[in-house]
Motif scaffolding. Structure first.
Motif, PDB file in Angstrom:
ATOM      1  N   SER A  59      16.282   4.644  -0.175  1.00  0.00           N
ATOM      2  CA  SER A  59      16.391   3.670  -1.278  1.00  0.00           C
ATOM      3  C   SER A  59      15.225   3.843  -2.247  1.00  0.00           C
ATOM      4  CB  SER A  59      16.375   2.235  -0.745  1.00  0.00           C
ATOM      5  OG  SER A  59      17.349   2.080   0.251  1.00  0.00           O
ATOM      6  N   ARG A  60      14.036   4.034  -1.688  1.00  0.00           N
ATOM      7  CA  ARG A  60      12.872   4.198  -2.553  1.00  0.00           C
ATOM      8  C   ARG A  60      12.960   5.503  -3.345  1.00  0.00           C
ATOM      9  NH1 ARG A  60       8.604   2.839   0.793  1.00  0.00           N
ATOM     10  NH2 ARG A  60       8.631   4.957   1.601  1.00  0.00           N
ATOM     11  N   ILE A  61      13.436   6.547  -2.695  1.00  0.00           N
ATOM     12  CA  ILE A  61      13.547   7.841  -3.390  1.00  0.00           C
ATOM     13  C   ILE A  61      14.571   7.735  -4.525  1.00  0.00           C
ATOM     14  CG2 ILE A  61      14.214  10.269  -3.099  1.00  0.00           C
ATOM     15  CD1 ILE A  61      13.063   9.907  -0.139  1.00  0.00           C
ATOM     16  N   ALA A  62      15.638   6.982  -4.286  1.00  0.00           N
ATOM     17  CA  ALA A  62      16.635   6.777  -5.350  1.00  0.00           C
ATOM     18  C   ALA A  62      15.988   6.066  -6.539  1.00  0.00           C
ATOM     19  CB  ALA A  62      17.809   5.969  -4.811  1.00  0.00           C
ATOM     20  N   GLN A  63      15.135   5.104  -6.244  1.00  0.00           N
ATOM     21  CA  GLN A  63      14.451   4.395  -7.340  1.00  0.00           C
ATOM     22  C   GLN A  63      13.483   5.311  -8.093  1.00  0.00           C
ATOM     23  OE1 GLN A  63      12.696   0.752  -5.783  1.00  0.00           O
ATOM     24  NE2 GLN A  63      14.632   0.322  -4.743  1.00  0.00           N
ATOM     25  N   PHE A  64      12.787   6.160  -7.311  1.00  0.00           N
ATOM     26  CA  PHE A  64      11.917   7.146  -7.972  1.00  0.00           C
ATOM     27  C   PHE A  64      12.748   8.012  -8.927  1.00  0.00           C
ATOM     28  CE2 PHE A  64       8.575   7.205  -4.393  1.00  0.00           C
ATOM     29  CZ  PHE A  64       7.589   6.656  -5.200  1.00  0.00           C
ATOM     30  N   LEU A  65      13.867   8.504  -8.407  1.00  0.00           N
ATOM     31  CA  LEU A  65      14.687   9.415  -9.200  1.00  0.00           C
ATOM     32  C   LEU A  65      15.183   8.709 -10.470  1.00  0.00           C
ATOM     33  CD1 LEU A  65      15.949  12.205  -9.453  1.00  0.00           C
ATOM     34  CD2 LEU A  65      17.881  11.420  -8.074  1.00  0.00           C
ATOM     35  N   GLN A  67      13.730   6.296 -12.008  1.00  0.00           N
ATOM     36  CA  GLN A  67      12.574   6.163 -12.909  1.00  0.00           C
ATOM     37  C   GLN A  67      12.250   7.494 -13.592  1.00  0.00           C
ATOM     38  OE1 GLN A  67       9.087   4.994 -10.559  1.00  0.00           O
ATOM     39  NE2 GLN A  67       7.829   6.227 -11.957  1.00  0.00           N
ATOM     40  N   TRP A  68      12.318   8.591 -12.842  1.00  0.00           N
ATOM     41  CA  TRP A  68      11.972   9.904 -13.404  1.00  0.00           C
ATOM     42  C   TRP A  68      12.998  10.360 -14.442  1.00  0.00           C
ATOM     43  CZ3 TRP A  68      11.026  12.063  -7.809  1.00  0.00           C
ATOM     44  CH2 TRP A  68       9.778  11.588  -7.345  1.00  0.00           C
ATOM     45  N   VAL A  69      14.281  10.104 -14.163  1.00  0.00           N
ATOM     46  CA  VAL A  69      15.309  10.523 -15.120  1.00  0.00           C
ATOM     47  C   VAL A  69      15.111   9.757 -16.422  1.00  0.00           C
ATOM     48  CG1 VAL A  69      17.790  10.572 -15.599  1.00  0.00           C
ATOM     49  CG2 VAL A  69      16.960  11.174 -13.306  1.00  0.00           C
ATOM     50  N   LYS A  70      14.798   8.480 -16.284  1.00  0.00           N
ATOM     51  CA  LYS A  70      14.568   7.631 -17.475  1.00  0.00           C
ATOM     52  C   LYS A  70      13.343   8.143 -18.257  1.00  0.00           C
ATOM     53  CE  LYS A  70      14.528   3.632 -19.841  1.00  0.00           C
ATOM     54  NZ  LYS A  70      15.449   3.454 -20.912  1.00  0.00           N
ATOM     55  N   GLU A  71      12.274   8.402 -17.539  1.00  0.00           N
ATOM     56  CA  GLU A  71      11.014   8.850 -18.144  1.00  0.00           C
ATOM     57  C   GLU A  71      11.211  10.170 -18.901  1.00  0.00           C
ATOM     58  OE1 GLU A  71       7.272   8.282 -15.497  1.00  0.00           O
ATOM     59  OE2 GLU A  71       8.167  10.209 -14.996  1.00  0.00           O
ATOM     60  N   THR A  72      11.988  11.073 -18.309  1.00  0.00           N
ATOM     61  CA  THR A  72      12.130  12.424 -18.854  1.00  0.00           C
ATOM     62  C   THR A  72      13.170  12.489 -19.967  1.00  0.00           C
ATOM     63  OG1 THR A  72      11.627  13.199 -16.646  1.00  0.00           O
ATOM     64  CG2 THR A  72      12.439  14.842 -18.156  1.00  0.00           C
ATOM     65  N   THR A  73      14.323  11.831 -19.734  1.00  0.00           N
ATOM     66  CA  THR A  73      15.449  12.001 -20.672  1.00  0.00           C
ATOM     67  C   THR A  73      15.751  10.734 -21.462  1.00  0.00           C
ATOM     68  OG1 THR A  73      17.096  11.220 -19.082  1.00  0.00           O
ATOM     69  CG2 THR A  73      16.539  13.570 -19.011  1.00  0.00           C
ATOM     70  N   GLY A  74      15.243   9.616 -20.988  1.00  0.00           N
ATOM     71  CA  GLY A  74      15.580   8.337 -21.633  1.00  0.00           C
ATOM     72  C   GLY A  74      16.841   7.711 -21.064  1.00  0.00           C
ATOM     73  N   ILE A  75      17.522   8.436 -20.185  1.00  0.00           N
ATOM     74  CA  ILE A  75      18.787   7.912 -19.634  1.00  0.00           C
ATOM     75  C   ILE A  75      18.519   7.040 -18.409  1.00  0.00           C
ATOM     76  CG2 ILE A  75      20.986   8.557 -18.560  1.00  0.00           C
ATOM     77  CD1 ILE A  75      20.783  11.186 -20.200  1.00  0.00           C
ATOM     78  N   GLN A  76      19.067   5.829 -18.467  1.00  0.00           N
ATOM     79  CA  GLN A  76      18.892   4.916 -17.339  1.00  0.00           C
ATOM     80  C   GLN A  76      20.126   5.033 -16.437  1.00  0.00           C
ATOM     81  OE1 GLN A  76      16.374   2.191 -17.038  1.00  0.00           O
ATOM     82  NE2 GLN A  76      17.275   1.729 -15.038  1.00  0.00           N
ATOM     83  N   LEU A  77      19.963   5.712 -15.311  1.00  0.00           N
ATOM     84  CA  LEU A  77      21.094   5.829 -14.375  1.00  0.00           C
ATOM     85  C   LEU A  77      21.251   4.519 -13.610  1.00  0.00           C
ATOM     86  CD1 LEU A  77      20.566   9.398 -12.848  1.00  0.00           C
ATOM     87  CD2 LEU A  77      21.814   8.743 -14.897  1.00  0.00           C
ATOM     88  N   ARG A  78      22.440   4.332 -13.053  1.00  0.00           N
ATOM     89  CA  ARG A  78      22.679   3.116 -12.252  1.00  0.00           C
ATOM     90  C   ARG A  78      22.433   3.421 -10.784  1.00  0.00           C
ATOM     91  NH1 ARG A  78      27.941   1.573 -12.027  1.00  0.00           N
ATOM     92  NH2 ARG A  78      28.532   3.752 -12.246  1.00  0.00           N
ATOM     93  N   ARG A 136      13.969  16.331 -11.025  1.00  0.00           N
ATOM     94  CA  ARG A 136      13.160  15.753 -12.108  1.00  0.00           C
ATOM     95  C   ARG A 136      12.568  16.835 -13.010  1.00  0.00           C
ATOM     96  NH1 ARG A 136       7.153  13.233 -10.856  1.00  0.00           N
ATOM     97  NH2 ARG A 136       6.826  12.248 -12.855  1.00  0.00           N
ATOM     98  N   LYS A 137      11.988  17.861 -12.361  1.00  0.00           N
ATOM     99  CA  LYS A 137      11.317  18.911 -13.143  1.00  0.00           C
ATOM    100  C   LYS A 137      12.310  19.823 -13.856  1.00  0.00           C
ATOM    101  CE  LYS A 137       8.468  19.761  -9.619  1.00  0.00           C
ATOM    102  NZ  LYS A 137       7.456  20.430  -8.778  1.00  0.00           N
ATOM    103  N   SER A 138      13.555  19.814 -13.374  1.00  0.00           N
ATOM    104  CA  SER A 138      14.575  20.647 -14.014  1.00  0.00           C
ATOM    105  C   SER A 138      15.121  19.997 -15.281  1.00  0.00           C
ATOM    106  CB  SER A 138      15.751  20.877 -13.050  1.00  0.00           C
ATOM    107  OG  SER A 138      15.298  21.466 -11.859  1.00  0.00           O
ATOM    108  N   LEU A 139      14.973  18.691 -15.379  1.00  0.00           N
ATOM    109  CA  LEU A 139      15.560  17.975 -16.513  1.00  0.00           C
ATOM    110  C   LEU A 139      14.832  18.302 -17.807  1.00  0.00           C
ATOM    111  CD1 LEU A 139      16.029  14.481 -14.857  1.00  0.00           C
ATOM    112  CD2 LEU A 139      17.838  16.118 -15.452  1.00  0.00           C
ATOM    113  N   PRO A 140      15.570  18.290 -18.909  1.00  0.00           N
ATOM    114  CA  PRO A 140      14.897  18.512 -20.196  1.00  0.00           C
ATOM    115  C   PRO A 140      14.119  17.265 -20.583  1.00  0.00           C
ATOM    116  CG  PRO A 140      17.209  17.966 -20.532  1.00  0.00           C
ATOM    117  CD  PRO A 140      17.011  18.065 -19.044  1.00  0.00           C
ATOM    118  N   VAL A 141      12.922  17.477 -21.123  1.00  0.00           N
ATOM    119  CA  VAL A 141      12.169  16.338 -21.645  1.00  0.00           C
ATOM    120  C   VAL A 141      12.727  16.059 -23.034  1.00  0.00           C
ATOM    121  CG1 VAL A 141       9.916  15.537 -22.414  1.00  0.00           C
ATOM    122  CG2 VAL A 141      10.113  16.892 -20.319  1.00  0.00           C
TER     123      VAL A 141
END
Ligand code: ACM
Ligand code: ZN
Length: 559
Positions: A59-65, A67-78, A136-141
């Protein structure tokens, strides 16, 4: 529109589209990446992340992910726990097979991107965490946030080479806040590191609260002044300097690190580098003091008295409380740079040598080195006696000791792990004696040193040899000509060290750290056949975009 204008518009649009695609050529480079760039999967705010809601770590790792997707791409996943149809799925599977049957199997993971979405799979939560970092690191900033990003189809299978992937932060010479230590841990996690070596005591400051000895941190953490520029000039700022960590703060750091799958290895450096303790307890020195908390850098001749029984009582009190706070299986006892000049003349030390029947065999194992007197002298054997007492004490708490390679001089204690810093010789010698080894040779792994040839281009730092990114990258800790196959297994891993005599501020610390930590991460993580410095350089700009997004200070040139 003129043809050239149209051409540039098309180029710009193409670049924009390309910038929003993921790229799996990250740092450290995963073991296997099989990408099919002709097909992609779209990630949008409608995309859900599924995980086992009954598993707190998942659950915590899902929350990290998220947060990271949002930080990197701006997309807020559910977050969509337990939804088997979610487009991003974190899967813990006990039957998961690691690519290699090695000590690092728990950290192995796969990522698959295809028609059915993105699946991150591992046997253990730590593997899922590594997978999430890779995604996370694979995502485009994306600078101002994207509506969607495209993930090319891929199969990734990954596993680190070494189980011990460390970084040292010296908080003795300069004190760094808990907030900064957490940023440091985040940077470590981003680079796949898993051991934070926290150097907590120095001649210039004691940083760990020992509740039963309250004056130790209160008084031992403060020096009256600090030398400006080279130590030999003895020019001071005349400004008192101090700071220490309460045990509660240390526990907070341990928790924060554990959530990022980093173990905190605390170091109490003894019997040398102890002048801050001697300031508070001058009776523990051979001469009785008084001793100031050291205001300048170097190797001090004032060390704990090896013949005073109170020295061991003191050390057991300190290491006892250290064990209460830090759950690490390894406790670092220092052991480096302990000149024996005082011990040679001290009646108590000499009486103890006599009592233990220690004889001078200094012709054995004499290699030399900064501030230390190698060779199996009676005094070095006295240091081994102290190490032995502390090793036994820590073993009763279920811990193993790590010591700098000087602990070889008087003879290694039974289960000591050797951290080889004066080159790799000590590490090789220890592995041959069937002791575990962490390689941290100064010429490759000391990130307090300059990273560029031109001294004028970088902040003032330890002004000696250069440890460039490429030099660091070229480090190979296992040389078959030096170590037979069974001996190679004793090499636990590699560590980069950030000493802070010349590094007083967070921004400078990050400048020293990055991008060298990226370079070190491939030494720690990648199999030798995967390593390629030219390839590394082409992958680095992608990571630097993430550094920028995270507000990290880094050296923008790579040599
Ligand atoms: C060290 O650099 N003195 C371990
Ligand atoms: Zn003594």
């Amino acid at each position: 529109m003129k043809r050239t204008g149209l051409f540039f518009l098309v180029c710009a649009l193409t670049l924009t589209t390309m910038a929003q695609r993921a790229d799996y050529n990250i740092i450290p480079l995963p073991l296997e990446v099989k990408a099919d760039t002709t097909q992609t999967l779209r990630i949008t705010p409608a995309t859900g992340i599924a995980y086992d809601s009954g598993n707190a770590e998942a659950s915590r790792i899902a929350q990290f992910l998220q947060q990271w997707v949002k930080e990197t791409t701006g997309i807020q996943l559910r977050l969509t726990p337990d939804d088997k149809k979610a487009q991003v799925r974190l899967v813990l599977n006990a039957k998961f097979k690691a690519p290699e049957a090695s000590q690092t199997a728990a950290e192995a993971y796969t990522i698959s991107v295809g028609k059915k979405g993105v699946e991150l799979c591992a046997a253990e939560p730590v593997g899922l965490f590594r997978a999430a970092q890779t995604l996370r690191k694979s995502l485009p900033v994306v600078k101002d946030g994207a509506e969607a990003v495209e993930l090319p189809y891929v199969q990734i299978a990954d596993q680190p080479r070494f189980g011990y992937r460390g970084v040292l932060l010296d908080c003795g010479r300069h004190f760094f806040s808990v907030e900064f230590v957490k940023q440091f841990l985040d940077a470590m996690a981003l680079h796949g590191c898993n051991q934070f070596h926290w150097h907590l005591t120095e001649d210039q400051g004691w940083r760990f609260e020992v509740k039963s000895l309250p004056d130790l941190a209160k008084k031992g953490s403060v020096r009256e002044k600090t030398v400006i520029g080279p130590s030999r000039m003895r020019i001071y700022d005349n400004i008192p300097y101090g700071g220490f960590y309460t045990q509660e703060e240390c526990r907070d750091v341990v928790r924060y690190a554990a959530q990022r799958y980093i173990n905190v290895v605390p170091e109490i450096d003894m019997p040398g580098h102890m002048q801050s303790a001697l300031h508070v307890f001058p009776n523990l020195g051979c001469t009785g003091g008084p001793y100031p908390v050291a205001p300048y850098w170097g190797v001090m001749r004032e060390v704990l008295c090896g013949g005073n029984p109170e020295t061991l009582t003191f050390l057991k009190t300190v290491f006892g409380e250290l064990c209460d706070v830090f759950p690490s299986p390894y406790i670092h006892i220092g052991g480096d740079e302990c000149p024996k000049e005082r011990w040679q003349k001290c009646p108590k030390c000499q009486a103890k040598i006599k009592e233990l029947g220690l004889t001078d065999e200094s012709h054995i194992g004499s290699e030399g080195g900064r501030g230390s007197q190698d060779g199996r002298s009676a005094e070095n054997k006295l240091q081994t006696y102290i190490n032995h007492e502390i090793e036994q004490f820590l073993a009763s708490r279920g811990r193993s000791i790590i010591g700098w390679d000087e602990i070889l001089s008087g003879g290694l204690t039974e289960n000591a792990i050797v951290m080889s810093w004066r080159g790799t010789k000590g590490g090789v010698a220890a592995a041959k004696q069937k002791h575990r080894v962490i390689m941290s040779p100064n010429v490759y792994a000391y990130i307090d040193h300059p990273q560029l040839k031109d001294y004028g281009k970088q902040p003032r730092t330890t002004d000696s040899y250069i440890v460039s990114c490429s030099k660091m990258y070229s480090f190979e800790p296992i040389v078959p000509e030096e170590l037979a196959e069974d001996e190679q297994d004793y090499i636990m891993g590699v560590q980069a060290n950030l000493w802070t005599e010349q590094v007083a501020y967070p921004e400078h610390a990050f400048y020293q750290l990055l991008p060298r930590l990226a370079s070190m991460s491939e030494v720690q993580w990648c199999q030798p056949a995967r390593k390629d410095f030219e390839g590394f350089k082409t992958r680095l700009p992608w990571l630097k975009k993430l550094y920028d997004k995270l507000g990290y200070v880094y050296c923008n040139e790579v040599e």
